[in-house]
Design an enzyme around this catalytic site. Structure first.
Site, mmCIF file in Angstrom:
data_model
loop_
_atom_site.group_PDB
_atom_site.id
_atom_site.type_symbol
_atom_site.label_atom_id
_atom_site.label_comp_id
_atom_site.label_asym_id
_atom_site.label_seq_id
_atom_site.Cartn_x
_atom_site.Cartn_y
_atom_site.Cartn_z
ATOM 1 N N GLU A 303 89.353 96.658 69.472
ATOM 2 C CA GLU A 303 88.791 96.676 70.701
ATOM 3 C C GLU A 303 89.518 95.688 71.692
ATOM 4 O OE1 GLU A 303 84.767 95.379 70.468
ATOM 5 O OE2 GLU A 303 84.079 97.590 69.773
ATOM 6 N N GLU A 395 83.480 103.365 66.451
ATOM 7 C CA GLU A 395 82.487 102.577 65.992
ATOM 8 C C GLU A 395 81.462 102.458 67.060
ATOM 9 O OE1 GLU A 395 83.768 98.201 65.591
ATOM 10 O OE2 GLU A 395 82.122 97.819 66.762
HETATM 11 C C1 IDC Z 1 80.009 91.891 64.952
HETATM 12 C C2 IDC Z 1 79.275 91.539 63.649
HETATM 13 C C3 IDC Z 1 78.861 90.262 63.594
HETATM 14 C C4 IDC Z 1 79.941 89.278 63.720
HETATM 15 C C5 IDC Z 1 80.948 89.492 64.989
HETATM 16 C C6 IDC Z 1 82.053 88.495 64.894
HETATM 17 O O1 IDC Z 1 78.337 92.465 63.569
HETATM 18 O O2 IDC Z 1 78.053 89.963 62.377
HETATM 19 O O3 IDC Z 1 79.450 88.013 63.515
HETATM 20 O O4 IDC Z 1 81.297 90.827 64.920
HETATM 21 O O5 IDC Z 1 82.745 88.258 65.966
HETATM 22 C C7 IDC Z 1 82.113 95.147 68.207
HETATM 23 C C8 IDC Z 1 83.000 94.592 67.384
HETATM 24 C C9 IDC Z 1 82.374 94.339 66.057
HETATM 25 C C10 IDC Z 1 81.153 93.498 66.234
HETATM 26 C C11 IDC Z 1 80.186 94.327 66.823
HETATM 27 C C12 IDC Z 1 78.750 93.818 66.906
HETATM 28 O O6 IDC Z 1 84.238 95.777 67.056
HETATM 29 O O7 IDC Z 1 83.348 93.276 65.328
HETATM 30 O O8 IDC Z 1 80.737 92.830 65.101
HETATM 31 N N1 IDC Z 1 80.722 94.958 68.274
HETATM 32 O O9 IDC Z 1 78.861 92.682 67.987
HETATM 33 N N2 IDC Z 1 82.286 95.612 69.445
HETATM 34 C C13 IDC Z 1 80.767 95.803 70.098
HETATM 35 C C14 IDC Z 1 79.873 95.272 69.207
#
Ligand code: IDC
Length: 476
Positions: A303, A395
């Site tokens: 991302e 994702e």
């Molecule tokens: C989130 C995980 C969370 C973790 C965080 C770390 O769900 O447990 O603490 O990352 O920074 C994304 C990202 C993905 C995120 C997810 C939800 O690719 O890494 O995971 N998210 O926030 N993009 C949009 C949402």
């Protein structure tokens, strides 16, 4: 010849060219005494079409090629794969990409493109190969005059044999991008449905024989995305260890007939160029090690955020050739601006990509969404971008973009209905027992040994219900 065999033939020609002086002198970009052309319309929509072009070299071996032709007026190339295509007026020029330049005598160069048309229905004329007119026969189908719905027709001269297994990889084999679709080894558009791991640095224990068997056999997932965070205590803390974990999961997916997405999970910082050298090292290793497999898809940046599309292009232009050099035929996914929102979450749109796409073939652009946060304006963007760009939802979550909050079944349903109708592949965040509502399993599941449906969260129940239904994987 299958795409794989054709690539192998071209590669062996390239190896020959490198192996001895006489071979080198025999190869030249200029020599080409003739050629013949097969031009097939593979796809039609209003007002566009997709075409595959196969040029047979009837002259001396060449180490690089330029194919030229003249379009009937009103036709224009919008996007190409397996060649760099430019157009000036009605004159079109297609140049080989890094890995398919060498063509022996009697060998073929193949590439495809999408175009727009307005009324003219003739097959293009005056094909040339390295400046020499193709005097051999030109075969093919004319450009459409009507506006039918997309209906791809077979494009390969040699169809691969029928599948001998029933898993997603056994049926579909080596995937490739055709037009805006993901196609299987039979050249048919398919959709993959699956899940993403959570961060391997935190949830490695969730990926074991029992959970992966459940994913393949009970969920009937087609694809496992392997989320390897780069920062956040991921890859940078132990490059060799994380590379080896990723490879192990690629093997686990392969053994169960699932595709594996190798996700270089950049998140913070948002500029992937910060980790360019890490990305090059990682992908050089992973692509070399897994080159012979047919189940691997590479995702070069999860991302990007706070960066321009131009900066993402700069990164992609350096990482993709590294993968291609090791694994020439794999599909590669490229993250988009604004947390892979096609730019929308950073105040832009997909128009900047359409206007300035990457020139590589066999790539797709990623789109990510979280159903409770990303609603109709994002859906409208995907609907319109999908007619122009090959998209892959690598994702998505049922929740808000934090990964927590309410599970939005209504918006999730609207999203998946849209993606299913467009045959856009989708991968859910996450197949884990993280203590957050986007996780498919209840917290604590991965400490036990059962991954059955009684362990599913509300999100997990919904996501499984949308993956478990029968796939549509056409083979003829
Ligand atoms: C989130 C995980 C969370 C973790 C965080 C770390 O769900 O447990 O603490 O990352 O920074 C994304 C990202 C993905 C995120 C997810 C939800 O690719 O890494 O995971 N998210 O926030 N993009 C949009 C949402």
């Amino acid at each position: 010849m299958s795409q794989r065999t054709r690539v192998a033939a071209l590669l062996s020609a390239a190896v020959l060219a490198m192996s001895g002086i006489s071979a080198i002198t025999a190869m030249s970009a200029q020599a080409a005494a003739g050629c013949k052309v097969d031009y097939q319309i593979t796809n039609q929509w209003n007002p566009g079409f997709g075409a595959n072009v196969t040029v047979t070299n009837l002259g001396d071996p060449v180490s690089s090629w330029t194919v030229g032709w003249t379009f009937p007026s009103g036709q224009k190339v919008t996007q190409a794969w397996n060649a760099d295509v430019t157009q000036s007026g009605s004159a079109v020029t297609a140049r080989n990409v890094a890995w398919n330049g060498a063509v022996r005598t009697g060998g073929t160069a193949s590439f495809g493109f999408n175009g727009t048309w307005s009324g003219a229905n003739a097959v293009p004329t005056q094909f040339t190969l390295n400046g020499v007119a193709c005097t051999g026969s030109t075969t093919g189908t004319p450009t459409p005059t009507t506006s039918p719905t997309p209906s791809p027709t077979p494009t390969q001269t040699t169809t691969p044999p029928p599948p001998t297994g029933s898993t997603p990889v056994a049926i579909n084999g080596q995937l490739r991008v055709c037009g805006v679709n993901l196609c299987n080894q039979y050249g048919k558009p398919i959709q993959l449905r699956g899940v993403s791991t959570h961060g391997l640095q935190w949830f490695a224990k969730c990926y074991n024989t029992a959970s992966l068997d459940t994913l393949a056999n009970d969920w009937k997932a087609d694809v496992l995305r392997i989320a390897m965070y780069v920062n956040e205590d991921g890859y940078v803390t132990d490059p060799a260890g994380f590379t080896s974990r990723v490879n192990g999961l690629v093997d686990q997916a392969e053994q169960r007939g699932m595709y594996a997405i190798v996700d270089f999970h950049t998140l913070t910082p948002g500029d992937p160029n910060v980790n360019l050298e890490n990305a090059k090292t990682f992908f050089r290793n992973v692509a070399t090690r897994n080159a012979a497999k047919t189940n691997v898809i590479y995702e070069i940046a999860n991302e990007p955020n706070g960066v321009s599309w131009e900066q993402i292009r700069t990164y992609a232009n350096q990482v993709i050739p590294i993968i291609r050099a090791a694994d020439p035929d794999a599909v590669i996914l490229v993250g988009t601006r604004g947390w892979s929102s096609l730019g929308v979450s950073n105040g832009s749109t997909s128009a900047e990509i359409v206007a300035n796409p990457l020139s590589f073939s066999n790539i797709m652009y990623t789109f990510h969404f979280y159903a409770a946060s990303h609603l109709d304006n994002y859906r409208n963007e995907v609907r319109s971008a999908a007619t122009r760009l090959p998209l892959f939802v690598s994702e998505w979550g049922t929740t808000s973009a934090t990964g927590g909050g309410t599970v939005d079944i209504q918006s999730s349903t609207a999203w998946l209905d849209l993606l299913d109708s467009l045959k856009i592949s989708h991968v859910n965040w996450t197949y884990s027992d993280a203590n957050e509502s986007s996780a498919a399993f209840r917290s604590g599941t991965c400490s036990g040994s059962s991954y059955g449906t009684s362990q599913l969260s509300q999100s997990g129940q919904f996501v499984r219900s949308r993956i478990v239904t029968a796939d549509s994987f056409p083979t003829r």
